[in-house]
Design an enzyme around this catalytic site. Sequence first.
Site, PDB file in Angstrom:
ATOM      1  N   CYS A  70      40.983  58.534  21.719  1.00 24.13           N
ATOM      2  CA  CYS A  70      40.344  57.600  20.790  1.00 24.13           C
ATOM      3  C   CYS A  70      41.389  56.874  19.944  1.00 24.13           C
ATOM      4  CB  CYS A  70      39.368  58.352  19.875  1.00 24.13           C
ATOM      5  SG  CYS A  70      38.646  57.306  18.596  1.00 24.13           S
ATOM      6  N   CYS A  73      41.245  57.703  15.937  1.00 25.04           N
ATOM      7  CA  CYS A  73      41.638  58.992  15.378  1.00 25.04           C
ATOM      8  C   CYS A  73      43.073  58.892  14.846  1.00 25.04           C
ATOM      9  CB  CYS A  73      41.545  60.087  16.443  1.00 25.04           C
ATOM     10  SG  CYS A  73      39.856  60.569  16.876  1.00 25.04           S
ATOM     11  N   HIS A 116      36.374  62.537  14.099  1.00 25.80           N
ATOM     12  CA  HIS A 116      35.833  61.806  15.242  1.00 25.80           C
ATOM     13  C   HIS A 116      34.359  62.108  15.483  1.00 25.80           C
ATOM     14  CE1 HIS A 116      35.998  59.822  19.225  1.00 25.80           C
ATOM     15  NE2 HIS A 116      35.209  60.812  19.629  1.00 25.80           N
ATOM     16  N   ASN A 156      27.932  48.912  13.565  1.00 26.08           N
ATOM     17  CA  ASN A 156      27.145  49.139  14.770  1.00 26.08           C
ATOM     18  C   ASN A 156      27.250  50.622  15.087  1.00 26.08           C
ATOM     19  OD1 ASN A 156      26.699  46.358  15.062  1.00 26.08           O
ATOM     20  ND2 ASN A 156      28.523  46.104  16.320  1.00 26.08           N
ATOM     21  N   HIS A 167      34.044  56.847  17.596  1.00 28.04           N
ATOM     22  CA  HIS A 167      34.515  57.242  16.264  1.00 28.04           C
ATOM     23  C   HIS A 167      33.725  56.497  15.182  1.00 28.04           C
ATOM     24  CE1 HIS A 167      37.956  59.068  13.963  1.00 28.04           C
ATOM     25  NE2 HIS A 167      37.459  58.248  13.046  1.00 28.04           N
ATOM     26  N   HIS A 169      32.902  54.144  12.606  1.00 29.98           N
ATOM     27  CA  HIS A 169      33.627  52.987  12.089  1.00 29.98           C
ATOM     28  C   HIS A 169      32.682  51.796  11.969  1.00 29.98           C
ATOM     29  CE1 HIS A 169      33.478  51.875  16.336  1.00 29.98           C
ATOM     30  NE2 HIS A 169      33.869  50.653  16.021  1.00 29.98           N
ATOM     31  N   GLN A 171      32.919  47.216  11.032  1.00 27.23           N
ATOM     32  CA  GLN A 171      33.777  46.048  11.189  1.00 27.23           C
ATOM     33  C   GLN A 171      33.543  45.066  10.036  1.00 27.23           C
ATOM     34  OE1 GLN A 171      34.158  44.525  15.370  1.00 27.23           O
ATOM     35  NE2 GLN A 171      32.448  45.919  15.758  1.00 27.23           N
TER      36      GLN A 171
END
Length: 353
Positions: A70, A73, A116, A156, A167, A169, A171
Amino acid sequence: MKKTSTRLADGRELVYYDLRDDTVRDAVDRRPLERTVTTSEVRRDPLLGDSVAVASHRQGRTYHPPADQCPLCPSAGERLSEIPDSAYDVVVFENRFPSLAGDSGRCEVVCFTSDHDASFADLSEEQARLVLDAWTDRTSELSHLPSVEQVFCFENRGAEIGVTLGHPHGQIYAYPFTTPRTALMLRSLAAHKDATGGDNLFDAVLEEELAGERVVLEGEHWAAFVPYAAHWPYEVHLYPKRRVPDLLGLDEAARTEFPKVYLELLRRFDRIFGEGEPPTPYIAAWHQAPFGQLEEFEGVTRDDFALHLELFTIRRTSGKLKFLAGSESGMNVFINDVPPERAAERLREVASS
């Protein structure tokens, strides 16, 4: 909050946001990266009047890597990722495969935690507040770029949404124009202001919803409700009770209460469809006033806009998704399978004990 800005090997900016003021961030990106080359271009549709970002370089972006590869991470030993350090609280960096770049805006990735296997709903209130502070800081920084007119922070969540990195996250898109959805709100705002002699449409909507049956939860400084004309099966709008145009306008009381309210909303979303169901896919989208000129929306100023977050899922019932088919995709007319009143009732039923 401590903020530390650095650069990745290919020149992209990376910013650490830490809970502790004594945290030192001096790890160096050891990857042999070439400087990022993008082909992002914004084209305007002459018939619809909206804009489309053309970004062919995104075809080669990272797609569902195994967990031990990933890129979000922390780096560990010789396994090098987008984050050079071995741990982090919250980190933001320029997207390696941006939809918008240069004169066409900017795209950033926001990693909520180094864990993660976590999700935003798993964060502590302290960690969620740090994410809010990072969103706010990035909104401020990006708003000063000459190519940026609107800043959009969003998450999302879930493969059903199209997420390619598991992971936790989100944007940030910094657009070089006012987005079509925001423009529609501004036009409605201007029309309502003109028709009523100066009343604010956002204030009227919030007042009406708080007096009705679609309230999901309410705090001292925030209120969440399913809107009267919800587009999605389960859709919640979260407003600060004191109208502000953007994240920068929130006072300390609202910032302090936000994590508790938002985390509760996310945890309810994961309980909508009952025990044993996979995590609910969702989109969480912050709506902020544009930083550009608003002359085309006669009589409207930035302060008339109301910051709010829209949270919705594309899952309409257990094992079934809401697809944007002919009416939605062809004519932009949504058909909702779940009455908003029933959606609000269900979201109240699954409150934390």
